[in-house]
Design an enzyme around this catalytic site. Structure first.
Site, PDB file in Angstrom:
ATOM      1  N   TYR A   1       0.862  -1.182   0.000  1.00 55.30           N
ATOM      2  CA  TYR A   1       0.000   0.000   0.000  1.00 55.30           C
ATOM      3  C   TYR A   1       0.900   1.234   0.000  1.00 55.30           C
ATOM      4  CZ  TYR A   1      -4.014  -2.910   1.400  1.00 55.30           C
ATOM      5  OH  TYR A   1      -5.016  -3.846   1.454  1.00 55.30           O
TER       6      TYR A   1
ATOM      7  N   GLY B   1       5.354   2.548  10.071  1.00 50.65           N
ATOM      8  CA  GLY B   1       4.364   3.608   9.992  1.00 50.65           C
ATOM      9  C   GLY B   1       3.171   3.297   9.125  1.00 50.65           C
ATOM     10  N   ARG B   2       3.380   2.485   8.069  1.00 53.54           N
ATOM     11  CA  ARG B   2       2.266   2.170   7.175  1.00 53.54           C
ATOM     12  C   ARG B   2       1.152   1.451   7.927  1.00 53.54           C
ATOM     13  NH1 ARG B   2       3.986   2.066   1.895  1.00 53.54           N
ATOM     14  NH2 ARG B   2       5.839   2.898   2.889  1.00 53.54           N
ATOM     15  N   SER B   3       1.544   0.551   8.825  1.00 56.56           N
ATOM     16  CA  SER B   3       0.555  -0.181   9.621  1.00 56.56           C
ATOM     17  C   SER B   3      -0.166   0.757  10.593  1.00 56.56           C
ATOM     18  CB  SER B   3       1.229  -1.312  10.394  1.00 56.56           C
ATOM     19  OG  SER B   3       1.750  -2.280   9.513  1.00 56.56           O
TER      20      SER B   3
END
Length: 543
Positions: free
Chosen positions: A230, A266-268
Site C-alpha cells: 500500500y 508507519g504504514r501499519s
C-alpha cells in the site's frame, strides 16, 4: 481448460495475422529492453502494448530511483546487504550481483543514447534516478530504431500453444475492434504487476493480465504472498510517491501527532488509524533546500497540491493508502533460470510481471530495485527469447498452435464501453476482498480463508460463462485476471504461516526459520501451493 482460438470466439472484422520470431507483450521499461535486446540478436520482433508504448504503465508518468551502484566491492556489498533482513533473507546474492552489473551497463547505455542525466556539483552525471516521461520517450525511440514493430492499444487476450510450448498470442486492436493473431517462436511477458484498478498513478493498465496468460500456458508463480503493498497518497490524488513522506509528520483530525506513523512500521499505524478516522500529513521536516530538490526531482508529485491550492510543506492535507499490489510488491511469474525463462518452453517473463524475490526477497523493491530489475530482466529475457526462436527457425510457423484461454469471450468488442455490467461487478467484488486493510494487510486465517472462498466462487462464475456476453472483452479479461491474481495471493498467504518481509500474519507474528523458502503457486480452477526447495539460511546472510 478451454482451448479455443480467440479468432473463433471474437466476432469482429477481418483482423490481422503475422508471424515473427519474438513477441513482446507489454511496452513498459522491461518490454522495451526486451524488444531492443531481442532485435539485437537478429530476431524479428513485434511489441504489443495495452496502452501506448512510452506513456502507459507505472514508470512512464513518474520519477524513479534506480539501483545503480558503483562496481566497487565495498559499495556492492553494502547495496546487497542493506535490504536482505527486510526481505526475510529470501534474496539471492548471485541474482543481485547480476542485476547490479546489468543495471550499471544499461544506465551507461542510456547515457550513450543521450538520456539527459542531471549533473552533480562536480559536473558528473547523476545516474541513480530517471524521469519516467524522458526515459520512456527515449526507450520508444530506441525500440523503433531497433526495427521492432510496435502495436499500441493492442492488448493480448490469450496465448497460443501446443504440446511443445507457446507459439504466439491473439488479442484485439482497441482503436478499431479488429482481432490480431501473431505466431511467434518465443514470447516475453512484460505486462507489469497488478494494482487492482486502485487508481494509483500509471496503474490503470496493470491488472495481472500477464499472470493469467502465463498460468493458462502452464507457468508457475512465486512470492504471491508478498503482494500487499500500500502506498501513501493524498486522498484527492493518484500520485503514490511514498519516499517523500520521509519528511512528513502525520496528524489526527484534531491536529495532534500520530505517534509512530513516520517509523519503519508507519504504514501499519496509518492503516489502523484510517480504519476509524481521517489521517493528515504535512511535509514539515523538509528545509528550504530539500523543498527545492523535491520539486525538481518529482514535479508530478506537486501537481495535485498546486491545483488544489495547497502548500504541502506548510498545510496539512488528508492522505489515504492506495493498494499497489504486485506493482510495488514482489510476487510474479516464477523464473527457472537467469535467462528469465519460465517452465513453459518458449515463454519468458520480465519486469514486474516476474517475481522480484531474487533481488528483493519478501520486501518491496520500491522504485529503485524494481527499475533495475525491469531493465536487467528485460534485457536477459529478450536475448534468450531471440536465441530460442532463432534456433526453431522456420519450424515455428508450421506448428498447429491453439488458444489456451480459460475465459473464452464470444462477443463484439465495443470501444466506447469502459465496463460491461458484469465485469464491473466482478472488479468491485474483487476490490472488496483485496483493498481492506483488515484482510490484506493485517492478515489472519479467519479473514483470509472466507475471502478466498468468495474469490473462488467468483472464479467459478467466470468459468461458467458469466462474462460470455460482455461487450468490452478487454475489461472482461481484466476482471478475470484480477480474480485469478487475488486467489494466488491469498492461497500463498495462507500457506506462509509466519511473518516475513511484507507478509504479516497477526496469528503468526514471528519469523519461522523452518519456513525459510519461497512459495510457488499456480493452477486455475484448483489452486495449488507448495514450498520451493529450502534456502541455505546461513550462507545467504554471511557470505
Amino acid at each position: 481448460m478451454g482451448k479455443q482460438l480467440l479468432r473463433g470466439t471474437l466476432q469482429n472484422s477481418e483482423g490481422r495475422e503475422l508471424e515473427t520470431d519474438v513477441l513482446v507483450i507489454g511496452g513498459g521499461p522491461a518490454g522495451a529492453w526486451a524488444a531492443i535486446n531481442a532485435a539485437s540478436k537478429g530476431a524479428r520482433v513485434i511489441l504489443v502494448d495495452k496502452g501506448y508504448c512510452g506513456t502507459s504503465g507505472a514508470t512512464a508518468p513518474s520519477g524513479t530511483g534506480v539501483w545503480y551502484v558503483n562496481p566497487t566491492p565495498e559499495d556492492r556489498e553494502a547495496a546487497m546487504k542493506s535490504r536482505e533482513a527486510l526481505g526475510g533473507y529470501l534474496a539471492d546474492r548471485k541474482w543481485m550481483t547480476s542485476v547490479l552489473n546489468k543495471t550499471y551497463d544499461n544506465i551507461n547505455q542510456l547515457d550513450a543514447w543521450k538520456y539527459p542525466f542531471p549533473l552533480d556539483d562536480e559536473g558528473k552525471p547523476h545516474r541513480n534516478s530517471l524521469q519516467g516521461p524522458e526515459y520512456m520517450r527515449l526507450m520508444r525511440k530506441q525500440v523503433k530504431k531497433a526495427g521492432v514493430k510496435i502495436w499500441d492499444h493492442s492488448p493480448a487476450l490469450e496465448l497460443l500453444a501446443d504440446e511443445y510450448g507457446v507459439g504466439g498470442a491473439s488479442g484485439v486492436f482497441t482503436t478499431t475492434g479488429e482481432q490480431w493473431t501473431v505466431k511467434s517462436g518465443a514470447i516475453v511477458i512484460a505486462t507489469g504487476g497488478c494494482a487492482f484498478l486502485s487508481k494509483a498513478l500509471g496503474c490503470n493498465v496493470l491488472t495481472g493480465d500477464g499472470y493469467l496468460l502465463a498460468a493458462e500456458a502452464g507457468a508457475n508463480l512465486s512470492g504471491m504472498e508478498f503482494s500487499n503493498a500500500y502506498a501513501i497518497a493524498p486522498a484527492f490524488a493518484s500520485v503514490t510517491k511514498t519516499a517523500f513522506y520521509t519528511w512528513a509528520t502525520f496528524y489526527y483530525e484534531d491536529g495532534s501527532i500520530i505517534e509512530g506513523a513516520g517509523s519503519q512500521k508507519g504504514r501499519s499505524v496509518i492503516a489502523k488509524t484510517l480504519q476509524t478516522q481521517p489521517v493528515y500529513a504535512r511535509l514539515d521536516k523538509a528545509d528550504d533546500e530539500m523543498q527545492k530538490w523535491m520539486r525538481k526531482a518529482q514535479p508530478n508529485f506537486f501537481l495535485p497540491f498546486d491545483r488544489a491550492g495547497i502548500n504541502p510543506f506548510t498545510q496539512r492535507f488528508p492522505i489515504t493508502l492506495r493498494l499497489e499490489g504486485t506493482v510495488r510488491g514482489t510476487g510474479g511469474i516464477h523464473l527457472v533460470n537467469e535467462n528469465c525463462a519460465t517452465k513453459v518452453p518458449g515463454l519468458y517473463a520480465a519486469g514486474d510481471a516476474a517475481t522480484r524475490e531474487f533481488i528483493c526477497g519478501g520486501f518491496t523493491g520500491g522504485g529503485s530495485h524494481n527499475a533495475a530489475w525491469a531493465m536487467s530482466s528485460g534485457s536477459w529475457a529478450g536475448e534468450a527469447a531471440a536465441e530460442y526462436a532463432l534456433k526453431l527457425g522456420a519450424n515455428s510457423s508450421k506448428r498447429n498452435v491453439v488458444g489456451v484461454s480459460s475465459t473464452p469471450i464470444v462477443s463484439n468488442f465495443k470501444r466506447d464501453t469502459q465496463y460491461g455490467t458484469v465485469s464491473h461487478e466482478i472488479t468491485k467484488a474483487v476490490q472488496a476482498e483485496v483493498n481492506p486493510y483488515d484482510i490484506n494487510l493485517f492478515r489472519t486465517e479467519s479473514k483470509l480463508q472466507p475471502s478466498l472462498q468468495r474469490l473462488d466462487q467468483i472464479w467459478k462464475e467466470i468459468r461458467a460463462g458469466i462474462l460470455i456476453d460482455e461487450a468490452n472483452v478487454v475489461k472482461a479479461r481484466e476482471a478475470a485476471a484480477m480474480t485469478a491474481t487475488a486467489r494466488w495471493m491469498y492461497s500463498s498467504a495462507l500457506e506462509r504461516k509466519e511473518t516475513r518481509g511484507m507478509h504479516k500474519r497477526l496469528d503468526y507474528q514471528e519469523q519461522d526459520p523452518a519456513q525459510h523458502y519461497r512459495i510457488l503457486t499456480g493452477g486455475l480452477d484448483k489452486i495449488w501451493v507448495k514450498p520451493e526447495s529450502s534456502l541455505k539460511h546461513k550462507e545467504v546472510i554471511t557470505r
